[in-house]
Structure formats: C-alpha cells, structure tokens
Scaffold this active site. Structure first.
Site, PDB file in Angstrom:
ATOM      1  N   HIS A  43      -7.218  -6.940   1.089  1.00 45.07           N
ATOM      2  CA  HIS A  43      -6.127  -5.987   0.921  1.00 45.07           C
ATOM      3  C   HIS A  43      -4.960  -6.256   1.863  1.00 45.07           C
ATOM      4  O   HIS A  43      -3.804  -6.065   1.492  1.00 45.07           O
ATOM      5  CB  HIS A  43      -6.671  -4.576   1.164  1.00 45.07           C
ATOM      6  CG  HIS A  43      -5.648  -3.492   1.063  1.00 45.07           C
ATOM      7  ND1 HIS A  43      -4.960  -3.212  -0.090  1.00 45.07           N
ATOM      8  CD2 HIS A  43      -5.205  -2.588   1.992  1.00 45.07           C
ATOM      9  CE1 HIS A  43      -4.136  -2.183   0.114  1.00 45.07           C
ATOM     10  NE2 HIS A  43      -4.264  -1.796   1.366  1.00 45.07           N
ATOM     11  N   ASP A  72       0.837  -1.193   0.000  1.00 42.87           N
ATOM     12  CA  ASP A  72       0.000   0.000   0.000  1.00 42.87           C
ATOM     13  C   ASP A  72       0.880   1.255   0.000  1.00 42.87           C
ATOM     14  O   ASP A  72       1.667   1.441  -0.912  1.00 42.87           O
ATOM     15  CB  ASP A  72      -0.951  -0.064   1.210  1.00 42.87           C
ATOM     16  CG  ASP A  72      -2.019   0.993   1.214  1.00 42.87           C
ATOM     17  OD1 ASP A  72      -3.027   0.823   0.503  1.00 42.87           O
ATOM     18  OD2 ASP A  72      -1.855   2.001   1.939  1.00 42.87           O
TER      19      ASP A  72
END
Length: 292
Positions: free
Chosen positions: A272, A107
């Site tokens: 995620h 990320d």
C-alpha cells in the site's frame, strides 16, 4: 528531532479560520502538490520529492487533522469533509503563489485530491490518485467477509465517543497494525520515520476519526450528488493501485473510468505504501502524467 524532507523549507500556512497547515516546499518550476495518506504524514513523499524537485516546485503539506497541521475540533460534518480539506489545499497553493497546480494524493490524500479535482477543475491541471477508490465506490464495493479488510472504516464511522476512546487506549498498536499489514517491504519505512508516524497519529486520534467519520457521511453525499449530475474529472488523471481489485470482487479501473474522461490506470508491484516501497515507479508515473 523529527525527520524532515532534506533540502525542503518548512512553513506554517494559514488556509482557513484557525487552521494552518505544516508544509514542506522545495524545488522550482511548475507546481505539484503531494498529499499523504493514513497513517502517515508528508514524510511519505521524501523519496519522490528528491526526483520531482529537480524541475518542479513540490509542495507537501500535512493534511488538516494530521501531522503537525492544526486539528480543529469536529463541530459538524463539514469540519473534516473532503470538500473542506480540498479547499484547504487550494488555499495553500494560492498563498504560496500558485493559482493552478498538479495534484497527487495517496490514500486519504487521494480522496482529498479527488474532491479537489471535481470542485476546482479550473485550478487542478493534472490529478493522480494512489491506491484508493472514490469514497462512494469504496462503500459500494465492500461487502461480505471481504469487507473485514476495512474494519477500521466501520469502527471510525461510529458516532463520536466510542471509536476515539477505543483507539486512544491502544493508539500505537492500532496505527502500527496498518503499517505492518499494508506494507510488502517493512524496510521501506525506517525506524525513525515509523516512530514519527506513530507519534503523529497518537496525538491526532480525534481528528483522524473525524476524517474517517466524514467519509461515511457527508463525503458520500457529495459523491452521490456528483454522480447524479454526471460530473467527471476534466483533467488528465492517473490512478495507481496494488493488484487487489480482483481479490475484493470488483474491477477498479472500470469504477475509476466512470469518473475520469482521460484516465491512465495501472497496478504497481508493491504494498500500500507505494511512494515509499516503489518511489522510482511513482515518480515516473507522475512525470508521465505531467507530460500529458
């Protein structure tokens, strides 16, 4: 007491004027640095480190502006640019005795890793980016109603003042939203770790917003200059992503291929937070990368 990575030593390492990074380090062997994403801290790597530290020196910092690392006041676009944050990581590794190292990021940390790979090809031996697109490609890919999934990107891109005030007024609800909707397996982030993430974010609203604001400004400019110059990542690159490319209307592997000469791109069957939801898969992918 805050949770820690078992068996790792903790240090505060000065990487720039007035900026020290909270850093966990353990293991021995060839070095690999692991960078966390949003809304997490270095703790997101706790399972992967248990594997890699068997034969690697593993270094897990909190990024500038996050966790227990220093949070300098935003005094211009460079304070939280990915270039500045990448320089932090190169300085950190050097302080710990490593002139060259492998680098993996998730990320936000993946954006820092990407920039480090472009700016410091002589330093980064291998590069892994987890569940992200390069900044320039991300902004170009988001459009129409599909861009609603990235509402936070647009909120935190606004000038200083309003986004900080809005997020701080309901910080736990804001950051918990992402922990809830981005995870396929809620049990992957246990209560004490979740509480640590929320506390860390609650105490870092201005710097987190500044990090995202940079990605709507100076980070795009840096990527545009590299694209125009034809610059690419020279080291072996692994990109791991959820299977969300088709849903958003673009082919992620094709976008990454324009940046990396030696690319392995694959999807992971999880949410995620893949280092916490599928740590064995991530550790294996990193080991395969390091063997290239």
């Amino acid at each position: 007491m805050q949770p820690t990575i078992p068996g790792f030593d903790y240090h505060r390492v000065t990487v720039a004027d007035g900026v020290s990074l909270n850093t966990a380090a353990g293991g021995s062997g060839a070095p690999i640095v692991l960078l966390h994403g949003f809304p997490e801290t270095h703790l997101m790597w706790r399972h992967v480190t248990a594997d890699l530290a068997a034969d690697h020196t593993v270094i897990c910092p909190d990024l500038r502006g996050y966790g227990d690392s220093d949070k300098p006041q935003e005094d211009g676009p460079d304070t939280y640019s990915k270039r500045t944050m990448a320089n932090d990581i190169v300085a950190l590794a050097k302080k710990l005795g490593h002139d060259r190292f492998a680098l993996a990021g998730h990320d936000r940390g993946a954006l820092v890793a990407f920039r480090a790979g472009l700016d410091h090809p002589e330093v980064i031996t291998h590069l892994a980016c987890l569940d992200v697109l390069p900044t320039l490609d991300m902004w170009e890919a988001l459009h129409g109603t599909t861009a609603a999934v990235g509402f936070h990107l647009y909120l935190m891109a606004q000038p200083p003042g309003l986004p900080e005030q809005m997020i701080a007024a309901s910080a736990d609800a804001f950051f918990a939203h992402f922990l809830d909707v981005w995870a396929n397996d809620p049990d992957a982030i246990p209560g004490e770790v979740r509480a640590a993430y929320l506390e860390a974010c609650r105490n870092a609203v201005p710097s987190i917003v500044a990090d995202y604001r940079a990605s709507a400004g100076i980070d795009v400019e840096h990527d545009q200059l590299d694209r125009a110059a034809g610059n690419q990542l020279a080291m072996p690159v692994t990109v791991l992503q959820q299977d969300w490319g088709a849903a958003l209307g673009y082919e992620a592997a094709a976008l990454w291929a324009t940046w990396a000469r030696d690319l392995h791109h694959s999807t992971v069957s999880c949410g995620h937070f893949m280092a916490e939801e599928a740590p064995a898969d991530i550790a294996k992918a990193l080991r395969d990368l390091l063997a290239r």
